[in-house]
Write a protein that holds these residues in place. Sequence first.
Motif: not given
Length: 163
Positions: A53-60
Amino acid sequence: MAAFEKRGESDEWYTPRYIFDALGVSFDLDVACPLEGPRHVPANSYFHEKALDKEWHGFIWMNPPFGHQSTKRLWLRKFFEHGNGIALLPDRTSAPWWQEFAPFADAVLFVSPKVKFERPDGTLGEQPGTGTTLFAVGEVATEALLRAASLGQVFKPVIRIAA
């Protein structure tokens, strides 16, 4: 269901440190981090709950729950939409969810021998019934899988073009 995925038991199995050592990268975000247990993921931030449900950011980094295929599809859909990271999943190559999503990977590493995941107390679990794959999406992820080729075999998916 693999031997280590016994119904009613915990999904809490952690990636051992040697996987991250071989990849040789740091992540911006671990999207499926446990609340407790060993923390080997070299990441700047962690999602413990409701990551979908969250916004992901960058290299995961993504080692999602290995539950039902519908769960895997939700995680993989978000992973490939994000487009930047490494995902660890069972190598169930004949499973519909695996066939559906593997062609979207820029590279796939089949880990050999089978990974003995860690329990929350840090001890090693039994060898799972299936192997492990790492999916890479993005240039940094692909380079990391190539660097970690000592863990197994790296392949680049070939996408079939409809006639």
